[in-house]
Design a protein around this motif. Sequence first.
Motif, PDB file in Angstrom:
ATOM      1  N   ILE A 201       0.836  -1.204   0.000  1.00  0.00           N
ATOM      2  CA  ILE A 201       0.000   0.000   0.000  1.00  0.00           C
ATOM      3  C   ILE A 201       0.872   1.256   0.000  1.00  0.00           C
ATOM      4  O   ILE A 201       0.598   2.215  -0.740  1.00  0.00           O
ATOM      5  CB  ILE A 201      -0.959  -0.011   1.219  1.00  0.00           C
ATOM      6  CG1 ILE A 201      -1.904  -1.223   1.145  1.00  0.00           C
ATOM      7  CG2 ILE A 201      -1.784   1.285   1.255  1.00  0.00           C
ATOM      8  CD1 ILE A 201      -2.795  -1.383   2.379  1.00  0.00           C
ATOM      9  N   SER A 202       1.929   1.238   0.801  1.00  0.00           N
ATOM     10  CA  SER A 202       2.823   2.402   0.854  1.00  0.00           C
ATOM     11  C   SER A 202       3.393   2.721  -0.520  1.00  0.00           C
ATOM     12  O   SER A 202       3.483   3.890  -0.915  1.00  0.00           O
ATOM     13  CB  SER A 202       3.990   2.133   1.818  1.00  0.00           C
ATOM     14  OG  SER A 202       3.541   2.034   3.139  1.00  0.00           O
ATOM     15  N   ALA A 203       3.787   1.672  -1.234  1.00  0.00           N
ATOM     16  CA  ALA A 203       4.392   1.894  -2.551  1.00  0.00           C
ATOM     17  C   ALA A 203       3.409   2.602  -3.479  1.00  0.00           C
ATOM     18  O   ALA A 203       3.784   3.543  -4.195  1.00  0.00           O
ATOM     19  CB  ALA A 203       4.822   0.553  -3.153  1.00  0.00           C
ATOM     20  N   VAL A 204       2.166   2.158  -3.441  1.00  0.00           N
ATOM     21  CA  VAL A 204       1.164   2.794  -4.302  1.00  0.00           C
ATOM     22  C   VAL A 204       0.946   4.245  -3.873  1.00  0.00           C
ATOM     23  O   VAL A 204       0.826   5.144  -4.721  1.00  0.00           O
ATOM     24  CB  VAL A 204      -0.159   2.012  -4.260  1.00  0.00           C
ATOM     25  CG1 VAL A 204      -1.239   2.738  -5.030  1.00  0.00           C
ATOM     26  CG2 VAL A 204       0.039   0.613  -4.816  1.00  0.00           C
ATOM     27  N   ILE A 205       0.907   4.466  -2.573  1.00  0.00           N
ATOM     28  CA  ILE A 205       0.694   5.834  -2.098  1.00  0.00           C
ATOM     29  C   ILE A 205       1.858   6.742  -2.507  1.00  0.00           C
ATOM     30  O   ILE A 205       1.650   7.877  -2.969  1.00  0.00           O
ATOM     31  CB  ILE A 205       0.488   5.846  -0.570  1.00  0.00           C
ATOM     32  CG1 ILE A 205      -0.867   5.205  -0.258  1.00  0.00           C
ATOM     33  CG2 ILE A 205       0.557   7.270  -0.024  1.00  0.00           C
ATOM     34  CD1 ILE A 205      -1.182   5.095   1.206  1.00  0.00           C
ATOM     35  N   ARG A 206       3.069   6.235  -2.381  1.00  0.00           N
ATOM     36  CA  ARG A 206       4.222   7.047  -2.793  1.00  0.00           C
ATOM     37  C   ARG A 206       4.129   7.395  -4.282  1.00  0.00           C
ATOM     38  O   ARG A 206       4.396   8.530  -4.683  1.00  0.00           O
ATOM     39  CB  ARG A 206       5.528   6.304  -2.499  1.00  0.00           C
ATOM     40  CG  ARG A 206       6.139   6.676  -1.148  1.00  0.00           C
ATOM     41  CD  ARG A 206       7.535   6.083  -1.007  1.00  0.00           C
ATOM     42  NE  ARG A 206       7.511   4.623  -1.044  1.00  0.00           N
ATOM     43  CZ  ARG A 206       7.312   3.869   0.022  1.00  0.00           C
ATOM     44  NH1 ARG A 206       7.129   4.429   1.202  1.00  0.00           N
ATOM     45  NH2 ARG A 206       7.299   2.549  -0.085  1.00  0.00           N
ATOM     46  N   ALA A 207       3.709   6.390  -5.061  1.00  0.00           N
ATOM     47  CA  ALA A 207       3.547   6.654  -6.501  1.00  0.00           C
ATOM     48  C   ALA A 207       2.504   7.744  -6.724  1.00  0.00           C
ATOM     49  O   ALA A 207       2.699   8.656  -7.538  1.00  0.00           O
ATOM     50  CB  ALA A 207       3.158   5.369  -7.222  1.00  0.00           C
ATOM     51  N   GLY A 208       1.413   7.662  -5.978  1.00  0.00           N
ATOM     52  CA  GLY A 208       0.366   8.668  -6.112  1.00  0.00           C
ATOM     53  C   GLY A 208       0.828  10.038  -5.660  1.00  0.00           C
ATOM     54  O   GLY A 208       0.444  11.064  -6.227  1.00  0.00           O
ATOM     55  N   GLN A 209       1.664  10.050  -4.636  1.00  0.00           N
ATOM     56  CA  GLN A 209       2.194  11.334  -4.147  1.00  0.00           C
ATOM     57  C   GLN A 209       3.146  11.951  -5.170  1.00  0.00           C
ATOM     58  O   GLN A 209       3.119  13.158  -5.416  1.00  0.00           O
ATOM     59  CB  GLN A 209       2.898  11.129  -2.794  1.00  0.00           C
ATOM     60  CG  GLN A 209       1.915  10.888  -1.644  1.00  0.00           C
ATOM     61  CD  GLN A 209       2.600  10.581  -0.328  1.00  0.00           C
ATOM     62  OE1 GLN A 209       3.671   9.965  -0.310  1.00  0.00           O
ATOM     63  NE2 GLN A 209       1.993  10.984   0.779  1.00  0.00           N
TER      64      GLN A 209
END
Lengths: 198, 198
Positions: A139-147
Amino acid sequence: MARPRTFDEERALDAAMRAFWVNGYEATSTQDLCDATGLGRSSIYNTFSSKHELFQRALARYIDSMTAGQVEILEDAGRSPMERLRALFARIVDSEFECREDGHSIGCLTVNTTVELAGRDPEAAELLARDLAARLAAISAVIRAGQSGGDISSTRDAGDLARFLNAVIGGMRISAQGGADRAALTAIAETALDSLTR
Amino acid sequence: MARPRTFDEERALDAAMRAFWVNGYEATSTQDLCDATGLGRSSIYNTFSSKHELFQRALARYIDSMTAGQVEILEDAGRSPMERLRALFARIVDSEFECREDGHSIGCLTVNTTVELAGRDPEAAELLARDLAARLAAISAVIRAGQSGGDISSTRDAGDLARFLNAVIGGMRISAQGGADRAALTAIAETALDSLTR
DNA sequence: TACGTTATGAACTGCTCAGTCCAAAACAAG
DNA sequence: CTTGTTTTGGACTGAGCAGTTCATAACGTA
C-alpha cells in the motif's frame, strides 16, 4: 510402493480454512474438521500432525491467496495509483458479500485471528506480522507513486497513510460482521479514499 | 434471615469481564472464571446461572461503562464538535495502552465479541447491535453539529461519516492488537479526523 | 439459643475434547 | 502372488469441559 491417498491435500486445507474462518480456532473441534474436510481423524493427524499445525497451514494458505490477489491489484501497472486503491477497496467490499454464512459476513481470517489468537499464539502472531508488513509495504508503494504524481496529498507520510488505509480495511471487516450493508461499506471506503486527495 | 454473600457481585462481574476480554468467550473456562473472580463454582452458578449468562452480563457491563464514557465526551457542551471528536479518538488511543496483558493490547470487548460471536450468538448480537446504534447516533449528532457550524464538511452525509469514524475506531483496535504503537494509532486517528474538515 | 434460609466448598456427573493406537486395506515393486 | 509401505476407519484414552448435587457453614430473626 505404498497405498496412495484418496484425497487432495489442498482441497482438505481449503475446507479446514473455511471451518476456522467461520467459527474461529477454539470453537472448531477436530470433529468439525473431519466433517468439513470429509477426512477421518487418522488422515487428518497423519497429514497435518495437530489441530494447531493444521490451523497454521490454513492461515498461511489464506494469507497467500488473499494477499496475492490484493498485491496483484496494487501492482497493476495499467492503472493509476488512485485507481488501484479504488479497485482494492472495491474488492474488499465485494469479498464481504461473497464470504458469508447464515446471512452474516464471516469477515477476514487474518482480522479474526488477530483478535482471537495474536496475543497468545506466537506462531499465528508471526504469520500475521509478516502479512501485515507485506500489506503495508504494497500500500505504501502505491501511495508514494500517487504522491509523486500529485494525485495523493503529500501532507502525510506514505507509511502513515498506508496504516490508515489498512485500519479502515480492518474496520470495514468489523462493520460487515456487525451487519453493515453494501452501501454502508462503500461509503466508508469512499470516505477513506477521498481523504487521500485533499 | 439467611447467610449473606461474602463477595461483591459487581467486582466479580468486573473480574469475569476482564477474563472474557483477554481470552475470548470460548477460551475462558468456568475454572478460569472461578480463579479470576475468586468465587467457587457454586457461587458463580448460584449468582449467574451459566457461563453464557455471565458472559452476557459482562458484555452488557462493558458496553454500559465504555459507551457511557464515550458518549459523555461526545456530549460535552464545553467543547466544539471537532474538539469532542478529537477527545474521543485520544481516549481510544489511550485505552489501547491502558488495557493490556503480557505486553499486548487486548483490544475492545465489543469488537472482539463481534468477531468471535456475533454470527452465532443471538443474545450477544443483540447487545452489540444496540450499542452500535447508540454509538452511531452519538457520533452522528456531533458531526451534524460540526456541519452546521461549518467545521465539518457537508459533502458527505453525517450518518456515513459516523459509520466511517466508527470503522476507523474498530480498525485502530485491530491495529493495536496487531502490534501498532502509539504513534501509529495517533497518525491513524489524525488522518481520519483531518478528512472531516476538507 | 433454636430455626429458617441462603451461601459455600468439594465431590461428582456425563460429555466432549484433542490426540493415539491398531488391525485391516490398498497399492507399487520384485 | 508376495512383500513392504503407507493410508484408512474405528475404537480407544486421559484430560478438561459445563453444570449439578449435597452436606455443611453462616447468618438474621424470634
